[in-house]
Design a protein around this motif. Structure first.
Motif, PDB file in Angstrom:
ATOM      1  N   ALA A  38       4.072  -3.913  13.440  1.00  0.00           N
ATOM      2  CA  ALA A  38       5.234  -3.677  12.581  1.00  0.00           C
ATOM      3  C   ALA A  38       4.757  -3.162  11.232  1.00  0.00           C
ATOM      4  CB  ALA A  38       6.055  -4.946  12.408  1.00  0.00           C
ATOM      5  N   VAL A  39       5.232  -1.972  10.833  1.00  0.00           N
ATOM      6  CA  VAL A  39       4.815  -1.377   9.567  1.00  0.00           C
ATOM      7  C   VAL A  39       6.045  -0.893   8.807  1.00  0.00           C
ATOM      8  CG1 VAL A  39       2.590  -0.643  10.483  1.00  0.00           C
ATOM      9  CG2 VAL A  39       4.518   0.951  10.518  1.00  0.00           C
ATOM     10  N   MET A  40       5.856  -0.766   7.497  1.00  0.00           N
ATOM     11  CA  MET A  40       6.929  -0.282   6.640  1.00  0.00           C
ATOM     12  C   MET A  40       6.368   0.746   5.668  1.00  0.00           C
ATOM     13  SD  MET A  40       9.264  -2.392   3.909  1.00  0.00           S
ATOM     14  CE  MET A  40       9.906  -3.452   5.216  1.00  0.00           C
ATOM     15  N   VAL A 205      12.840  -8.061  16.661  1.00  0.00           N
ATOM     16  CA  VAL A 205      11.888  -7.076  17.175  1.00  0.00           C
ATOM     17  C   VAL A 205      10.562  -7.078  16.416  1.00  0.00           C
ATOM     18  CG1 VAL A 205      13.560  -5.520  18.219  1.00  0.00           C
ATOM     19  CG2 VAL A 205      13.030  -5.291  15.780  1.00  0.00           C
ATOM     20  N   CYS A 206      10.561  -7.587  15.178  1.00  0.00           N
ATOM     21  CA  CYS A 206       9.315  -7.609  14.409  1.00  0.00           C
ATOM     22  C   CYS A 206       8.418  -8.779  14.797  1.00  0.00           C
ATOM     23  CB  CYS A 206       9.614  -7.667  12.909  1.00  0.00           C
ATOM     24  SG  CYS A 206      10.347  -6.147  12.258  1.00  0.00           S
ATOM     25  N   LYS A 207       9.013  -9.849  15.260  1.00  0.00           N
ATOM     26  CA  LYS A 207       8.193 -10.970  15.727  1.00  0.00           C
ATOM     27  C   LYS A 207       7.728 -10.672  17.150  1.00  0.00           C
ATOM     28  CE  LYS A 207      12.162 -13.588  17.498  1.00  0.00           C
ATOM     29  NZ  LYS A 207      12.951 -14.830  17.366  1.00  0.00           N
ATOM     30  N   THR A 208       7.048 -11.616  17.761  1.00  0.00           N
ATOM     31  CA  THR A 208       6.528 -11.424  19.120  1.00  0.00           C
ATOM     32  C   THR A 208       7.666 -11.071  20.076  1.00  0.00           C
ATOM     33  OG1 THR A 208       4.769 -13.023  18.710  1.00  0.00           O
ATOM     34  CG2 THR A 208       5.246 -12.466  20.993  1.00  0.00           C
ATOM     35  N   VAL A 232       9.684 -11.388  10.311  1.00  0.00           N
ATOM     36  CA  VAL A 232       9.760 -10.318   9.334  1.00  0.00           C
ATOM     37  C   VAL A 232       8.554 -10.347   8.403  1.00  0.00           C
ATOM     38  CG1 VAL A 232      11.197  -9.314   7.508  1.00  0.00           C
ATOM     39  CG2 VAL A 232      12.279 -10.362   9.481  1.00  0.00           C
ATOM     40  N   ASN A 233       7.968 -11.530   8.207  1.00  0.00           N
ATOM     41  CA  ASN A 233       6.815 -11.654   7.322  1.00  0.00           C
ATOM     42  C   ASN A 233       5.560 -11.007   7.894  1.00  0.00           C
ATOM     43  OD1 ASN A 233       8.337 -13.104   5.452  1.00  0.00           O
ATOM     44  ND2 ASN A 233       7.877 -15.057   6.421  1.00  0.00           N
ATOM     45  N   ASN A 234       5.602 -10.590   9.148  1.00  0.00           N
ATOM     46  CA  ASN A 234       4.435  -9.956   9.775  1.00  0.00           C
ATOM     47  C   ASN A 234       4.349  -8.454   9.511  1.00  0.00           C
ATOM     48  OD1 ASN A 234       3.700 -12.422  10.929  1.00  0.00           O
ATOM     49  ND2 ASN A 234       4.939 -12.057  12.751  1.00  0.00           N
ATOM     50  N   ILE A 235       5.335  -7.891   8.822  1.00  0.00           N
ATOM     51  CA  ILE A 235       5.366  -6.450   8.580  1.00  0.00           C
ATOM     52  C   ILE A 235       4.229  -6.046   7.639  1.00  0.00           C
ATOM     53  CG2 ILE A 235       6.718  -4.554   7.605  1.00  0.00           C
ATOM     54  CD1 ILE A 235       9.244  -6.152   8.374  1.00  0.00           C
TER      55      ILE A 235
END
Length: 425
Positions: A38-40, A205-208, A232-235
């Protein structure tokens, strides 16, 4: 030289045979060298975020045939990437650019509309006999904007699941302008509820999620760090401070020289530098594509006035950015000296926070300067990141914009506060 600054769709731009600065190496950089789940990508307005997101969509989408629109571009030299990725994956593309309204209900209804549009584009997958019947029922409700709030917020999870079941491949999720709902709701009673809705939606979708290959988001601010939703904190954020992908969005100095040469306007380089250069993203000098292309087009089509000179095309192009800044300026009177320093061409130093949630922008002075940096009114004055970051106004255009959109508003507020505080005779 067909310059179309109004296009924000990669396919539309390429199919119209318009002038295009080749940014397709960014596909190789992400898919091979810097892949993450997950990237932003955060950039100021008018730097080409949507063009970048649609480029990824058109390259990856298994439901398209994109070879013709990438023909002749640099990514086609990477035959292994073309073979393994071009039109090889299902894609969910969702834009939140129009997800806002006068209250939570209006914002939520616009979200339902955007999700319904996503469903309509792929509703033929319901013919797949492998799909779960319960999923088909919810899909139809989403498509007809009849799903309840719980299923609407979880819609991305359903979409990636049905696409995975149909194609037996993991899904790329691309969400453009993800932060517009929060920016539009800033300062309103419904802000917390809207923020919670968007973050909850992303968390599916951002988590596992075994159905997801990767999630790509674009926006102005990395505003979801430390969310209550752990996924969301994994982005991984790539902001204006990040050296990686720094030249992927926006024009480099070499690209600008090539554009001017192609247009027969190389003698305009000094003017372009004075007015539209000056941004430093990561360690790269970057120009705003919107400004540069509009300037070149005005000279080519004869609408450019030598007496008036270059225009500030960036002025008044984003209500969101103005609301962010004006909301702060209405609450403080202690920034005058630093504003004056900036307008005189000097730098200021501050602690930059490039993961600034919208609801914390108005908490202190450093947050104001961080917001101005992230939204393009300021740029860092050094190629390296440091604890106390020197910031400045990037160029002559933004100096004019800064004066009109920021300084004049700030001065008017201060003058009004002073006037109201003066006892009448």
């Amino acid at each position: 030289m067909k310059i179309r600054s109004s296009y924000d769709s990669f396919r539309d731009l390429r199919e119209s045979d318009s002038y295009y600065v080749d940014k397709t190496e960014m596909l190789e950089e992400f898919l091979v060298r810097r892949f993450d789940k997950a990237v932003m990508f955060t950039r100021p307005r008018r730097f080409g975020k949507t063009m970048t997101m649609t480029m990824f969509r058109d390259f990856l989408d298994i439901r398209q045939n994109s070879r013709c629109i990438f023909d002749g571009l640099r990514i086609m030299q990477h035959t292994d990437i073309v073979q393994n990725y071009m039109n090889q994956y299902p894609v969910v593309f969702l834009s939140l650019k129009e997800v806002f309204g006068k209250d939570f209900t209006a914002t939520y209804e616009n979200l339902r509309l955007q999700i319904a549009n996503c469903c309509k584009k792929i509703d033929d997958i319901l013919e797949n006999s492998r799909l779960n019947e319960a999923d088909k029922v919810i899909f139809r409700k989403l498509e007809y904007q009849e799903a309840d709030e719980t299923n609407t917020i979880a819609a991305l999870d359903l979409l990636v699941r049905v696409l995975h079941d149909r194609y037996d491949k993991q899904v790329f999720v691309i969400i453009d302008e993800y932060d517009v709902p929060m920016a539009k709701a800033l300062g309103k009673p419904e802000y917390d509820k809207i923020r919670d809705m968007i973050e909850h939606m992303l968390s599916f979708v951002c988590k596992t999620n075994d159905n997801v290959k990767a999630v790509l988001l674009s926006g102005c601010l990395y505003t979801v760090k430390n969310s209550t939703y752990t996924g969301v904190n994994n982005i991984i954020p790539y902001t204006v401070l990040s050296p990686n992908f720094a030249s992927g969005i926006g024009f480099t100095d070499d690209e600008v020289k090539r554009i001017l040469e192609d247009a027969g306007l190389s003698d305009h380089y000094d003017t372009v530098v004075e007015w539209y250069d000056g941004y430093i993203f990561g360690r790269e000098r970057i120009y705003c594509p919107w400004d540069l292309l509009l300037y070149v087009r005005s000279v080519l089509d004869g609408s450019y006035s030598k007496k008036m000179g270059p225009k500030s095309y960036w002025l008044n192009t984003s209500e969101n950015s103005q609301n962010i800044i004006h909301g702060f300026l209405g609450k403080t009177t202690d920034a005058t000296e630093r504003f004056e320093q900036l307008l005189s061409g000097k730098t200021i130093e501050c602690m930059v926070n490039d993961s600034l949630p919208y609801h914390q922008i108005h908490e202190n002075g450093d947050n104001l300067w961080s917001a101005l940096l992230e939204t393009g009114y300021l740029t860092k004055a050094d190629t390296e990141e440091m604890a106390l970051m020197p910031l400045r106004i990037p160029n002559k255009e933004i100096h004019e914009v800064f004066r009109q959109e920021v300084w004049n508003y700030f001065k008017d507020r201060v003058d009004n506060i002073t006037e109201n505080a003066t006892p009448s005779n």
